[in-house]
Design a protein around this motif. Structure first.
Motif, PDB file in Angstrom:
ATOM      1  N   HIS A  68       0.836  -1.183   0.000  1.00  0.00           N
ATOM      2  CA  HIS A  68       0.000   0.000   0.000  1.00  0.00           C
ATOM      3  C   HIS A  68       0.879   1.243   0.000  1.00  0.00           C
ATOM      4  O   HIS A  68       1.976   1.235   0.554  1.00  0.00           O
ATOM      5  CB  HIS A  68      -0.929  -0.019   1.219  1.00  0.00           C
ATOM      6  N   PHE A  69       0.375   2.281  -0.615  1.00  0.00           N
ATOM      7  CA  PHE A  69       1.133   3.512  -0.784  1.00  0.00           C
ATOM      8  C   PHE A  69       0.315   4.705  -0.327  1.00  0.00           C
ATOM      9  O   PHE A  69      -0.915   4.658  -0.323  1.00  0.00           O
ATOM     10  CB  PHE A  69       1.526   3.695  -2.256  1.00  0.00           C
ATOM     11  N   LEU A  70       0.997   5.770   0.034  1.00  0.00           N
ATOM     12  CA  LEU A  70       0.322   7.020   0.359  1.00  0.00           C
ATOM     13  C   LEU A  70       0.047   7.822  -0.910  1.00  0.00           C
ATOM     14  O   LEU A  70      -1.019   8.385  -1.092  1.00  0.00           O
ATOM     15  CB  LEU A  70       1.168   7.857   1.324  1.00  0.00           C
ATOM     16  N   LEU A  71       1.039   7.868  -1.801  1.00  0.00           N
ATOM     17  CA  LEU A  71       0.958   8.690  -3.006  1.00  0.00           C
ATOM     18  C   LEU A  71       0.825   7.842  -4.267  1.00  0.00           C
ATOM     19  O   LEU A  71       1.497   6.808  -4.393  1.00  0.00           O
ATOM     20  CB  LEU A  71       2.206   9.561  -3.138  1.00  0.00           C
ATOM     21  N   ILE A  72       0.021   8.333  -5.216  1.00  0.00           N
ATOM     22  CA  ILE A  72      -0.071   7.615  -6.487  1.00  0.00           C
ATOM     23  C   ILE A  72       1.235   7.720  -7.261  1.00  0.00           C
ATOM     24  O   ILE A  72       1.543   6.848  -8.069  1.00  0.00           O
ATOM     25  CB  ILE A  72      -1.290   8.051  -7.332  1.00  0.00           C
ATOM     26  N   GLU A  73       2.025   8.760  -6.992  1.00  0.00           N
ATOM     27  CA  GLU A  73       3.334   8.875  -7.634  1.00  0.00           C
ATOM     28  C   GLU A  73       4.235   7.702  -7.232  1.00  0.00           C
ATOM     29  O   GLU A  73       4.924   7.117  -8.076  1.00  0.00           O
ATOM     30  CB  GLU A  73       4.012  10.190  -7.243  1.00  0.00           C
ATOM     31  N   ALA A  74       4.230   7.364  -5.948  1.00  0.00           N
ATOM     32  CA  ALA A  74       5.037   6.236  -5.466  1.00  0.00           C
ATOM     33  C   ALA A  74       4.518   4.920  -6.030  1.00  0.00           C
ATOM     34  O   ALA A  74       5.301   4.038  -6.390  1.00  0.00           O
ATOM     35  CB  ALA A  74       5.041   6.201  -3.940  1.00  0.00           C
ATOM     36  N   LEU A  75       3.211   4.788  -6.129  1.00  0.00           N
ATOM     37  CA  LEU A  75       2.625   3.580  -6.713  1.00  0.00           C
ATOM     38  C   LEU A  75       3.000   3.454  -8.188  1.00  0.00           C
ATOM     39  O   LEU A  75       3.361   2.376  -8.652  1.00  0.00           O
ATOM     40  CB  LEU A  75       1.112   3.585  -6.546  1.00  0.00           C
ATOM     41  N   ALA A  76       2.937   4.556  -8.922  1.00  0.00           N
ATOM     42  CA  ALA A  76       3.314   4.534 -10.344  1.00  0.00           C
ATOM     43  C   ALA A  76       4.768   4.107 -10.512  1.00  0.00           C
ATOM     44  O   ALA A  76       5.098   3.304 -11.389  1.00  0.00           O
ATOM     45  CB  ALA A  76       3.074   5.900 -10.983  1.00  0.00           C
TER      46      ALA A  76
END
Length: 119
Positions: A68-76
């Motif tokens: 799980h991630f906080l930011l969609i940037e980190a997920l991308a």
């Protein structure tokens, strides 16, 4: 470079900066453009010579269930790294959209590109 594309892949995960965003999984939409570094699959007509997009979707969904991630940037970034390292893509563009997260805004999202795309 030939490019495999996947549009509006839906995957549920816990994501968000705010506590209320992480109370329940959110469904994200993911678009992928994946560079195949060779024309071989166009001539061989053999799945072993390309990137199996069904396996990419399965792997991305499995990863989102585990991490799980906080930011969609980190997920991308995570998805780009996964596609490049596990599937051998020379280049990848990842777009992630969170539909309906803001009032009166249809979608918010991010797009990143990683790797070398020949001109």
């Amino acid at each position: 470079m030939d490019i495999i594309f996947l549009r509006e892949v839906r995957a549920a995960t816990l994501i968000g900066v705010y506590d209320w965003e992480r109370e329940a999984p959110q469904t994200l939409e993911i678009d992928l453009d994946i560079g195949i570094p060779s024309e071989v699959p166009c001539h061989s007509d053999d799945i072993v010579d390309t990137i199996h997009y069904g396996e990419v979707v399965e792997r991305v969904r499995a990863s989102l269930a585990e991490q799980h991630f906080l930011l969609i940037e980190a997920l991308a970034e995570h998805i780009a790294h996964l596609v490049r390292t596990e599937f051998g893509a020379a280049w990848v563009r990842v777009s992630i959209t969170k539909p309906g997260i803001l009032p009166e805004v249809a979608k918010v999202g991010v797009t990143i590109e990683r790797g070398q795309r020949p001109r």
